[in-house]
Design a protein around this motif. Structure first.
Motif, mmCIF file in Angstrom:
data_model
loop_
_atom_site.group_PDB
_atom_site.id
_atom_site.type_symbol
_atom_site.label_atom_id
_atom_site.label_comp_id
_atom_site.label_asym_id
_atom_site.label_seq_id
_atom_site.Cartn_x
_atom_site.Cartn_y
_atom_site.Cartn_z
ATOM 1 N N ARG A 210 0.545 -0.984 -0.236
ATOM 2 C CA ARG A 210 -0.179 0.572 -0.182
ATOM 3 C C ARG A 210 0.826 1.341 -0.269
ATOM 4 N N PRO A 211 0.540 2.068 -0.935
ATOM 5 C CA PRO A 211 1.248 3.417 -0.596
ATOM 6 C C PRO A 211 1.620 3.825 0.500
ATOM 7 N N GLU A 212 0.524 3.867 1.336
ATOM 8 C CA GLU A 212 0.409 4.658 2.913
ATOM 9 C C GLU A 212 1.296 4.044 3.787
ATOM 10 N N ASP A 213 1.782 2.995 3.179
ATOM 11 C CA ASP A 213 3.390 1.980 3.890
ATOM 12 C C ASP A 213 4.268 2.878 3.584
ATOM 13 N N PHE A 214 4.390 2.777 2.760
ATOM 14 C CA PHE A 214 5.877 3.578 2.342
ATOM 15 C C PHE A 214 6.711 3.910 3.349
ATOM 16 N N ASP A 215 6.665 5.275 3.434
ATOM 17 C CA ASP A 215 7.200 5.175 4.181
ATOM 18 C C ASP A 215 7.723 5.158 5.957
ATOM 19 N N ARG A 216 6.902 3.599 6.503
ATOM 20 C CA ARG A 216 7.004 3.525 7.239
ATOM 21 C C ARG A 216 8.553 2.290 7.535
ATOM 22 N N PHE A 217 8.499 1.949 6.338
ATOM 23 C CA PHE A 217 9.963 1.115 6.704
ATOM 24 C C PHE A 217 10.771 1.371 6.630
ATOM 25 N N ALA A 218 11.582 2.947 6.464
ATOM 26 C CA ALA A 218 11.857 3.729 7.012
ATOM 27 C C ALA A 218 12.149 4.436 8.234
ATOM 28 N N ALA A 219 11.159 4.740 8.742
ATOM 29 C CA ALA A 219 10.816 5.414 10.360
ATOM 30 C C ALA A 219 10.714 4.280 11.411
ATOM 31 N N ASN A 220 10.532 2.691 10.423
ATOM 32 C CA ASN A 220 10.794 1.762 11.529
ATOM 33 C C ASN A 220 11.814 0.790 11.117
ATOM 34 N N ASP A 221 13.343 1.478 10.228
ATOM 35 C CA ASP A 221 14.623 0.830 10.442
ATOM 36 C C ASP A 221 13.985 -0.408 9.453
ATOM 37 N N VAL A 222 12.974 -0.912 8.622
ATOM 38 C CA VAL A 222 13.047 -2.143 7.978
ATOM 39 C C VAL A 222 13.471 -2.415 6.448
ATOM 40 N N TYR A 223 14.145 -3.288 6.520
ATOM 41 C CA TYR A 223 14.814 -3.345 5.048
ATOM 42 C C TYR A 223 13.798 -4.013 4.024
ATOM 43 N N ALA A 224 13.548 -3.883 3.195
ATOM 44 C CA ALA A 224 12.866 -4.397 2.173
ATOM 45 C C ALA A 224 13.693 -4.925 0.814
ATOM 46 N N SER A 225 13.157 -6.775 1.103
ATOM 47 C CA SER A 225 13.371 -7.669 0.396
ATOM 48 C C SER A 225 13.467 -7.971 -0.700
ATOM 49 N N PHE A 226 13.592 -7.893 -2.010
ATOM 50 C CA PHE A 226 12.891 -8.441 -3.067
ATOM 51 C C PHE A 226 13.948 -9.275 -3.672
ATOM 52 N N THR A 227 13.041 -10.277 -4.526
ATOM 53 C CA THR A 227 13.748 -11.394 -5.934
ATOM 54 C C THR A 227 12.932 -10.250 -7.167
ATOM 55 N N PHE A 228 13.943 -9.727 -7.364
ATOM 56 C CA PHE A 228 13.794 -8.898 -8.639
ATOM 57 C C PHE A 228 13.762 -9.206 -9.863
ATOM 58 N N ALA A 229 14.080 -10.538 -9.880
ATOM 59 C CA ALA A 229 13.427 -11.693 -11.685
ATOM 60 C C ALA A 229 12.138 -11.470 -11.688
ATOM 61 N N TRP A 230 11.010 -11.935 -10.095
ATOM 62 C CA TRP A 230 9.465 -11.925 -10.601
ATOM 63 C C TRP A 230 9.085 -10.491 -10.875
ATOM 64 N N ALA A 231 9.836 -9.174 -10.368
ATOM 65 C CA ALA A 231 9.179 -8.080 -10.972
ATOM 66 C C ALA A 231 9.483 -7.405 -12.290
ATOM 67 N N SER A 232 8.496 -8.572 -13.578
ATOM 68 C CA SER A 232 8.506 -8.553 -14.863
ATOM 69 C C SER A 232 7.257 -9.750 -15.063
ATOM 70 N N ARG A 233 6.948 -9.421 -16.666
ATOM 71 C CA ARG A 233 5.794 -9.857 -16.955
ATOM 72 C C ARG A 233 6.150 -11.343 -17.537
ATOM 73 N N ASP A 234 5.286 -11.936 -17.208
ATOM 74 C CA ASP A 234 4.535 -13.306 -17.601
ATOM 75 C C ASP A 234 3.146 -13.919 -17.049
#
Length: 678
Positions: A498-522
């Motif tokens: 949710r866009p309203e949760d974007f700022d909460r990662f930095a505010a709570n020192d939370v690392y955002a972990s991605f598997t970027f191969a999945w950020a593509s069309r299939d």
């Protein structure tokens, strides 16, 4: 990591020359003395991943440390007659990669029956499973097991088989057969396996249309059915595995892994991975690490995210015995307290399940990831030309017809599916609504995160749906408030935020972990996800740029802009046993792999950010940035040599070639531990 501080790391570092931050790094050495290097690497393009993202030409190592880095001429002072000089011939050197989400034991290349995530038809599945599982060496107890099934692509029905159940019945009508999905959340079974299901009283009643409405009503949402209501062989999540006695199959192949622990390094070193987070470390399989350590064959810096299911420690009232659970984790942490290469200082939690539904079930199974609103009910039809499904329309769940149908279902008078579909064009159960589930009750998640944080563990939380991510952030926020906020935790996957949760990662020192191969069309995979979230019957089809999913899927750039630290992980063997870091890096910078159209290019990140996600940022998340993650004097000499310059490719319009990158050499703690031979 718990590595003894060496004298060089404690010395004041003296800058000998300034440099351009994108060209050369400043060579440094001890203020007290110049150390003679064991090895000097020269004539390279060396990415330091330091604060300036600087490059250098040469570096020197002594023992297991890097002692100097800078221009070729500046490294002359570190030579002696015994120093080995290695000419990099212009090759790109990176710090050793950190895979911040991998299941290395499950990814070990042991001989098992595996479909390798190939999108194959039901007939091809039946033929392969029949042949491979007939080999006695492939038997897992009484089960015939096939791994790495692609649950979201392929599986096309044909004249012989219409469902997974029928295809696997062709494998055996006497022994239970199971396909394990490549993601660890989806399964396919035959009739023998379905018939083994035991209810809460321990009676073997099987999964049937009748028992799904009675004995197994709570599991019904996780069991695919055909248009008659009978199970079609598809299971989602592992809840049903316990009922059919297949829970032990989650560790298929482990016995073979124990016989050859050295295969663990074949997962990581050829891909340049010198540090990793075992993302759901099973306490029962840690002996594989121990065996490899005893052979002095472990060439990595590892953190273990210990997985315990809190529900297994709950009494009949739902009260969890956290003292016992956390005590077990603390005992394992203490076991590795003096190990310089392994730390058991993370805990793993699954906040929810997965965002894929099943369009091949009738009615289509809804996703079970925790979503912020009700999933849509798409009406799929088979496309002969594409040999896959397409969306023909949607059920209006707010209609009077659906209101009447829900009332009838609630009263136990579910309309006959075939008659209802003939009259209305969709299955009656598609009038029901759902928004997925959290893996555990909200208060259990809150309590477990608080107790783990209090005990000094770092959390690695699987959160895919936007509601699961929201609640995970709530739990971390509450834990930090209760315990003082000393720990920096990780949320992983983040498929829909949710866009309203974007700022909460930095505010709570939370690392955002991605598997970027999945950020593509299939397109086949996307048909199992997007139509349940956004209408896919408009002019843009599934890829509506104004759609909620398209705008917020794997939102790496948005989280970066909000101040979050981005890290990367493969989740291998999910999707593939290959951790494929350079395919992931390509996906990060282009939102596309394998020349497919990009998925929301606005969420792409730069090549520097993508490499940092695999190096210094991940090192910070794994609490070892003091010894690894960048090439700087005083840090361990963990680095890799590549066959091509991925920075040059990205900056000159050739990002599509990043995935072809090969690791020529991997060095760990000053020793070459892998060479490609090229």
């Amino acid at each position: 990591m718990k590595i003894k501080t060496l004298s060089l790391a404690a010395l004041t570092m003296l800058t000998l020359a300034a440099c351009d931050s994108k060209d050369k790094a400043a060579p440094t050495q001890s203020a007290d003395t110049v150390l003679v290097a064991d090895t000097i690497f020269m004539n390279g393009r060396i990415y330091t991943a330091n604060d300036d993202r600087a490059f250098a030409e040469a570096f020197a190592i002594r023992g297991d440390e890097l002692v100097a880095i800078g221009a070729n001429s500046d490294l002359e002072a570190f030579k002696s007659a015994d120093t080995e000089i290695i000419d990099l011939e212009g090759r790109l050197v990176l710090p050793g990669l950190h895979d911040a989400h991998i299941h290395p034991i499950s990814a070990m290349p042991v001989p098992v029956c595996s479909l390798e995530n190939a999108p194959v038809t039901l007939a091809e599945i039946a033929a392969y499973a029949s042949d491979c599982t007939s080999d006695p060496s492939m038997v897992e107890g009484e089960w015939r097991v096939v791994l790495a099934w692609n649950f979201a692509a392929g599986n096309q029905p044909g004249e012989e088989y219409q469902t997974i159940r029928e295809a696997l019945d062709a494998v055996s009508t006497e022994e239970p057969v199971i396909l394990r999905g490549s993601d660890g959340h989806h399964y396919g079974v035959n009739s023998v396996a379905l018939a083994r299901a035991k209810n809460a009283d321990g009676e073997t009643v099987g999964f049937t249309k009748e028992t799904l409405a009675t004995d197994f009503a709570e599991l019904a949402a996780y069991i695919g059915v055909d248009e008659t209501g009978e199970p079609n062989g598809r299971l989602t999540e592992d809840y049903a595995l316990t009922a059919i006695g297949a829970g032990s199959l989650l560790d298929s192949g482990i016995a073979k892994s124990r016989e050859a622990p050295e295969l663990l390094m074949e997962v990581t070193l050829p891909k340049g991975i010198t540090s990793f987070l075992d993302a759901a470390a099973n306490p029962a399989t840690l002996d594989i690490y121990d065996a490899l350590r005893a052979k002095d064959g472990f060439h990595a810096r590892a953190h273990l995210a210990l997985y315990f299911d809190p529900s297994e420690y709950a009494d009949e009232t739902g009260t969890v015995d956290y003292a016992t659970l956390i005590g077990k984790a603390e005992a394992i942490r203490e076991k590795y307290a003096d190990d310089p290469l392994i730390e058991a200082d993370f805990l793993k939690l699954f906040a929810d399940g997965v965002l894929e539904g099943d369009p091949l079930s009738d009615p289509p199974m809804l996703p079970n990831a925790a979503f912020s609103r009700s999933y849509l009910q798409p009406i799929y039809e088979w496309d002969d030309e594409a040999q896959w499904v397409r969306v023909a329309g949607y059920v209006d769940t707010s209609s009077a017809l659906c209101a009447e149908t829900r009332a009838a279902i609630a009263a136990g008078n579910t309309p006959e599916a075939i008659v209802f579909k003939a009259a209305n064009g969709f299955h009656p159960l598609q009038c029901l609504e759902g928004n997925g589930v959290l893996q555990h009750p909200e208060d259990m998640i809150m309590d477990y995160v608080r107790e783990g944080d209090k005990a000094g563990f770092t959390w690695h939380i699987h959160a895919i749906g936007d509601r699961a991510i929201q609640h995970s952030l709530d739990a971390i926020e509450a834990a930090r408030e209760a315990n003082g906020g000393a720990n920096k935790h990780i949320l992983t996957h983040l498929q829909l935020v949710r866009p309203e949760d974007f700022d909460r990662f930095a505010a709570n020192d939370v690392y955002a972990s991605f598997t970027f191969a999945w950020a593509s069309r299939d397109t086949q995979y996307d048909a199992t996800v997007i139509p349940f979230i956004d209408r896919a019957d408009g002019p843009n089809g599934m890829y509506d740029p104004d759609g909620y999913y398209f705008r917020n899927v794997y939102p790496a750039a948005s989280l970066r802009d909000a101040g979050a630290v981005i890290i990367a992980g493969s989740d291998a063997p999910v999707d593939t046993k290959d951790p494929r870091p350079f395919i992931n890096i390509e996906g990060a910078v282009s939102r596309s792999i394998f020349s497919l159209a990009p998925l929301n290019e606005d969420q792409a990140i730069s090549i520097y950010e993508a490499v940092d996600a695999y190096t210094i940022n991940a090192a910070k998340a794994l609490k070892q940035a003091d010894v690894a993650g960048s090439l700087e004097p005083g840090k361990k000499a963990d680095f890799i040599i590549l066959d091509q310059d991925i920075f040059d490719l990205a900056e000159n319009g050739n990002a599509a070639d990043i995935s072809e990158t090969k690791v020529l050499e991997t060095w760990f703690a000053g020793k070459k531990v892998y060479t490609s031979g090229e």
